[in-house]
Design a protein around this motif. Structure first.
Motif, PDB file in Angstrom:
ATOM      1  N   UNK A   1      39.265  51.145   8.313  1.00 33.02           N
ATOM      2  CA  UNK A   1      40.114  49.982   8.031  1.00 33.02           C
ATOM      3  C   UNK A   1      39.658  48.869   8.965  1.00 33.02           C
ATOM      4  N   UNK A   2      39.569  47.639   8.440  1.00 32.96           N
ATOM      5  CA  UNK A   2      39.102  46.527   9.276  1.00 32.96           C
ATOM      6  C   UNK A   2      40.270  45.592   9.602  1.00 32.96           C
ATOM      7  N   UNK A   3      40.343  45.229  10.875  1.00 36.04           N
ATOM      8  CA  UNK A   3      41.394  44.301  11.341  1.00 36.04           C
ATOM      9  C   UNK A   3      40.730  43.018  11.819  1.00 36.04           C
ATOM     10  N   UNK A   4      41.235  41.880  11.329  1.00 38.76           N
ATOM     11  CA  UNK A   4      40.620  40.593  11.715  1.00 38.76           C
ATOM     12  C   UNK A   4      41.636  39.688  12.387  1.00 38.76           C
ATOM     13  N   UNK A   5      41.197  39.048  13.454  1.00 36.05           N
ATOM     14  CA  UNK A   5      42.022  37.976  14.051  1.00 36.05           C
ATOM     15  C   UNK A   5      41.103  36.793  14.280  1.00 36.05           C
ATOM     16  N   UNK A   6      41.703  35.591  14.205  1.00 38.58           N
ATOM     17  CA  UNK A   6      40.890  34.393  14.455  1.00 38.58           C
ATOM     18  C   UNK A   6      40.519  34.410  15.926  1.00 38.58           C
ATOM     19  N   UNK A   7      39.234  34.214  16.204  1.00 40.82           N
ATOM     20  CA  UNK A   7      38.819  34.185  17.606  1.00 40.82           C
ATOM     21  C   UNK A   7      39.496  33.004  18.268  1.00 40.82           C
ATOM     22  N   UNK A   8      39.713  33.155  19.584  1.00 40.96           N
ATOM     23  CA  UNK A   8      40.421  32.122  20.323  1.00 40.96           C
ATOM     24  C   UNK A   8      39.703  30.769  20.234  1.00 40.96           C
ATOM     25  N   UNK A   9      40.532  29.714  20.131  1.00 41.78           N
ATOM     26  CA  UNK A   9      39.971  28.349  20.153  1.00 41.78           C
ATOM     27  C   UNK A   9      39.201  27.976  18.907  1.00 41.78           C
ATOM     28  N   UNK A  10      39.621  28.537  17.747  1.00 37.66           N
ATOM     29  CA  UNK A  10      38.863  28.202  16.542  1.00 37.66           C
ATOM     30  C   UNK A  10      39.516  27.093  15.717  1.00 37.66           C
ATOM     31  N   UNK A  11      40.689  26.589  16.208  1.00 38.88           N
ATOM     32  CA  UNK A  11      41.289  25.462  15.489  1.00 38.88           C
ATOM     33  C   UNK A  11      40.266  24.334  15.527  1.00 38.88           C
ATOM     34  N   UNK A  12      39.981  23.758  14.340  1.00 37.68           N
ATOM     35  CA  UNK A  12      38.848  22.834  14.371  1.00 37.68           C
ATOM     36  C   UNK A  12      39.223  21.529  15.054  1.00 37.68           C
ATOM     37  N   UNK A  13      38.201  20.951  15.705  1.00 41.14           N
ATOM     38  CA  UNK A  13      38.430  19.806  16.598  1.00 41.14           C
ATOM     39  C   UNK A  13      39.066  18.641  15.842  1.00 41.14           C
ATOM     40  N   UNK A  14      38.699  18.468  14.564  1.00 41.49           N
ATOM     41  CA  UNK A  14      39.242  17.373  13.764  1.00 41.49           C
ATOM     42  C   UNK A  14      40.748  17.479  13.653  1.00 41.49           C
ATOM     43  N   UNK A  15      41.239  18.700  13.393  1.00 39.45           N
ATOM     44  CA  UNK A  15      42.684  18.903  13.248  1.00 39.45           C
ATOM     45  C   UNK A  15      43.392  18.570  14.551  1.00 39.45           C
ATOM     46  N   UNK A  16      42.841  19.061  15.650  1.00 45.15           N
ATOM     47  CA  UNK A  16      43.474  18.804  16.949  1.00 45.15           C
ATOM     48  C   UNK A  16      43.531  17.301  17.186  1.00 45.15           C
ATOM     49  N   UNK A  17      42.426  16.610  16.887  1.00 44.56           N
ATOM     50  CA  UNK A  17      42.381  15.167  17.112  1.00 44.56           C
ATOM     51  C   UNK A  17      43.420  14.468  16.235  1.00 44.56           C
ATOM     52  N   UNK A  18      43.537  14.928  14.974  1.00 45.96           N
ATOM     53  CA  UNK A  18      44.484  14.316  14.055  1.00 45.96           C
ATOM     54  C   UNK A  18      45.920  14.498  14.559  1.00 45.96           C
ATOM     55  N   UNK A  19      46.210  15.726  15.029  1.00 37.84           N
ATOM     56  CA  UNK A  19      47.563  15.998  15.527  1.00 37.84           C
ATOM     57  C   UNK A  19      47.861  15.145  16.756  1.00 37.84           C
ATOM     58  N   UNK A  20      46.871  15.048  17.638  1.00 36.16           N
ATOM     59  CA  UNK A  20      47.080  14.243  18.842  1.00 36.16           C
ATOM     60  C   UNK A  20      47.338  12.791  18.463  1.00 36.16           C
ATOM     61  N   UNK A  21      46.558  12.316  17.487  1.00 36.05           N
ATOM     62  CA  UNK A  21      46.683  10.930  17.066  1.00 36.05           C
ATOM     63  C   UNK A  21      48.095  10.672  16.522  1.00 36.05           C
ATOM     64  N   UNK A  22      48.566  11.640  15.720  1.00 39.86           N
ATOM     65  CA  UNK A  22      49.884  11.519  15.119  1.00 39.86           C
ATOM     66  C   UNK A  22      50.965  11.438  16.196  1.00 39.86           C
ATOM     67  N   UNK A  23      50.851  12.345  17.179  1.00 38.33           N
ATOM     68  CA  UNK A  23      51.838  12.348  18.263  1.00 38.33           C
ATOM     69  C   UNK A  23      51.788  11.008  18.987  1.00 38.33           C
ATOM     70  N   UNK A  24      50.559  10.550  19.243  1.00 37.08           N
ATOM     71  CA  UNK A  24      50.387   9.298  19.978  1.00 37.08           C
ATOM     72  C   UNK A  24      51.016   8.132  19.215  1.00 37.08           C
ATOM     73  N   UNK A  25      50.722   8.064  17.900  1.00 38.05           N
ATOM     74  CA  UNK A  25      51.250   6.961  17.095  1.00 38.05           C
ATOM     75  C   UNK A  25      52.778   7.001  17.093  1.00 38.05           C
ATOM     76  N   UNK A  26      53.335   8.220  16.914  1.00 36.34           N
ATOM     77  CA  UNK A  26      54.800   8.337  16.887  1.00 36.34           C
ATOM     78  C   UNK A  26      55.388   7.886  18.217  1.00 36.34           C
ATOM     79  N   UNK A  27      54.814   8.416  19.296  1.00 38.94           N
ATOM     80  CA  UNK A  27      55.361   8.076  20.620  1.00 38.94           C
ATOM     81  C   UNK A  27      55.257   6.569  20.860  1.00 38.94           C
TER      82      UNK A  27
END
Ligand code: ADP
Length: 639
Positions: free
Chosen positions: A360-386
């Motif tokens: 049986x194979x078990x898979x987990x996303x390796x650490x730090x695989x959230x793509x940089x674009x998404x992180x940047x977009x989320x940060x931008x959103x927080x920044x704009x809101x704030x």
């Protein structure tokens, strides 16, 4: 003034115009909350989408890894199939141990990687009874020397390797018994060279080397024997290996254990042979466990032969384990991890039923695989809101402040109208009464009439001054007041203004003391405007020091400036009002307390005039001690 707002009953806030502030506050609160909620919602959705994408990526990666593992297993199976037909070259396979099983054959490659294996029972038939006469001499008669001779003869007559080995081992034994150790050693040395022969199923060389170590007691020799055992120099079964290993360790004087990996491999091979013996399928694969370590066995067979590869799953799957993006683990039916590391909260599982893999194979996303674009977009959103929230709050704050100021100004304006009306009323009343009396001819005597005329003149002058002051202020506010600058000496200006107060001083018994500068104080000023400013300051000094006979006016040259100071020992100005008194319509607590008349525009006008001269007005004051107002002007050119 501010205190008044704070102490205001809540009901007052609901009435216009203060309700404006309340509405502004509520609107801001609602918009900020809505914006924050909206921002949070969008961020939450972004996160959800991101998580979904990550899950999809993981599913994809899982499919990819499962297919690759399958490919590796197939490839390995094919490789094993080819080894069945033509065994690999020496030293191969590198990734494990190849076991070859035939009707009468059990062999392993590479040879030197397997410490022990199941062996067919020793074929002793040919030697049975061959040495019985010699052994009779050796054991029953106790005639070691005769036995030696017998064995020697036998040896000389033998051509067969097995026979020679049998004779040599017995000869050496008899020699040892007879105490002829030198000869015994020679016999063992000779035995060691009889290649391929075995003594009671044990390779002759091993028997000889063991005996030689015993005879010589040489530890180095024993260590060399130990090393050769670890290199699997001889084909032994488990019991033989264990015996000779412990003997070698004893003779070498160390307690060295069998190297772990080799011991585990030998143990796994033993299991593999059992497995192959019990499972007659031509192809198959299985996971074997030795001391909690997994081994993978995969075999292919045909025409009475089978070839099996025994390997560590890790060695086989290493390249896939490192493939980026996901971390995964394979576990057997009992959930023991065969390869990889099973991390908590695995996101995707592929069962054996889905993949047709042995694990049986078990898979987990390796650490730090959230793509940089998404992180940047989320940060931008927080920044704009704030930033928007901050902007909104700041905007509301400034609007609120402006509204508050306006409210304050309108209040002060109405105070101003009341004050000015009052200022107008008293001279107007006396003018009216006096002129009525005069008009009706009811004033007897020339002196008295003259006195009334004088009063009329004084009051109208006062009224004119007041009107002019207000008009002046209006012009200044509108920015249409024209200044006519000329070179003049501060002393003459001050003296002229102070002189205007002489009649007032005379009647009130007070006086203005001049502190003249010894030097000339030339200034470039509009004499009329500056007189208005100075008159205001002197007037204030007199107004706000009731009961004090003196006020002081001083002028002096100071570092390219001319300072004109008006000082009194009056009521003073509290710290909190020192800025506000220069605003138009502002009247301080001192004014209210002392019931001093005024309009609240005097100092605002002074500030206007001084600023127009490129100068500054400042105040130093202590409540109860008095105040000093200073007009600081740029010095003009000396003539
Ligand atoms: P007003 O007509 O009220 O005198 P001003 O603009 O001349 O208006 O002065 C503003 C306020 O500053 C006054 O109401 C008073 O409270 C304060 N003030 C001005 N001069 C003095 C002074 N010499 N001593 C104490 N308070 C003063």
């Amino acid at each position: 003034m501010y205190n008044r707002d704070i102490m205001m009953p809540p009901g007052e806030w609901l009435k216009p115009p203060r309700s404006l502030l309340l509405i502004l506050f509520l609107v801001t609160l609602v918009s900020v909350s809505a914006l924050a909620w909206f921002g949070w919602k969008v961020l939450y959705q972004e996160r959800m989408i991101d998580a979904q994408r990550a899950q999809e990526r993981l599913e994809q990666a899982a499919g990819g890894v499962a297919a690759t593992v399958k490919g590796v297993l197939l490839e390995t199976g094919e490789k094993v199939g080819t080894w069945l037909l033509s065994p690999p070259a020496d030293g191969k396979p590198e990734e494990g141990l190849l076991l070859l099983v035939g009707p009468n054959e059990l062999s392993a490659r590479p040879v030197n990687r397997l410490l022990y294996r199941p062996l067919p029972p020793p074929d002793e038939d040919i030697l049975r009874g061959a040495f019985s006469d010699g052994e009779a001499l050796e054991f029953q008669g106790g005639e070691s020397d005769q036995a030696v001779e017998w064995y020697r003869r036998r040896l000389a007559a033998s051509k067969d390797e097995a026979m020679r080995a049998g004779a040599l081992v017995r000869l050496a034994r008899a020699l040892r018994k007879a105490g002829r150790l030198q000869e015994a050693r020679a016999a063992y040395t000779q035995l060691a060279t009889v290649s391929g022969a075995s003594v009671a199923g044990v390779p002759a060389e091993l028997v000889a080397r063991h005996a030689l170590c015993e005879l010589s007691g040489d530890r180095e020799e024993a260590t060399a024997l130990q090393n050769d055992l670890a290199r699997a120099r001889w084909q032994l079964d488990r019991g033989q290996f264990a015996f000779y290993w412990s003997e070698a360790a004893r003779l070498a004087g160390n307690q060295k254990a069998v190297p772990d990996d080799l011991a585990a491999l030998a143990e796994a091979a033993a299991q593999a042979w059992d497995e192959l013996a019990s499972d007659q399928n031509l192809t198959g694969q299985n996971t074997l466990w030795v001391d909690g370590q997994p081994f993978f066995l995969i075999w292919r067979g045909g025409a009475g032969h089978r070839a099996a590869l025994l390997t560590r799953p890790e060695a086989m799957l290493r390249p896939i384990l490192a493939s980026g993006g996901v971390s995964w683990a394979a576990a057997d039916a009992e959930d023991r991890v065969v390869v990889g590391r099973k991390t908590a909260g695995h996101a995707v599982v592929r069962t054996t039923a889905e993949t047709h893999l042995p694990w049986t194979l078990y898979f987990t996303a390796a650490q730090g695989t959230t793509d940089a674009g998404t992180v940047a977009r989320q940060r931008f959103l927080v920044l704009v809101t704030v930033l928007t929230v901050l902007f909104l709050i700041a905007g509301a704050y400034f609007i609120g402040r402006a509204v508050r100021r306006d409210l304050e100004v309108s209040r002060m304006q109405s105070d101003f109208v009341a004050a000015v009306s009052h200022e107008f009323r008293s001279p107007l009343t006396s003018i009216r009464q006096l002129s009525e009396l005069l008009a009706e001819g009811r004033v007897p005597g020339q002196d008295r009439r003259q006195m009334y005329y004088d009063t009329l003149v004084r009051e109208t002058t006062r009224l004119q001054r007041l009107v002019e002051a207000l008009l002046n202020f209006g012009r200044m506010e509108a920015g249409v007041r024209k200044y006519r600058f000329e070179e003049l000496d501060a002393a003459s200006l001050v003296e002229r203004v102070v002189a205007e107060f002489a009649p007032q001083m005379e009647s009130s018994g007070r006086h203005i003391e001049l502190e003249a500068s010894p030097a000339l104080c030339p200034i470039d000023a509009d004499p009329e405007a500056l007189s208005v400013a100075l008159r205001n300051l002197v007037d204030n000094a007199l107004k706000y020091s009731p009961g004090r006979p003196t006020v002081w006016v001083q002028w002096a040259a100071e570092n390219a400036h001319v300072a004109i100071r008006v000082r009194d020992r009056g009521v003073g100005i509290p710290q909190s009002e020192r800025r506000a008194i220069f605003r138009k319509f502002f009247r301080g607590t001192a004014a209210a307390a002392a019931n001093v008349k005024g309009s609240g525009v005097g100092l605002a006008m002074v500030r206007h005039i001084v600023a127009a001269h490129g100068g500054e007005i400042s105040v130093v004051s202590e409540p109860g001690e008095g105040s000093t107002f200073t007009i600081l002007l740029p010095a003009g050119e000396e003539k």
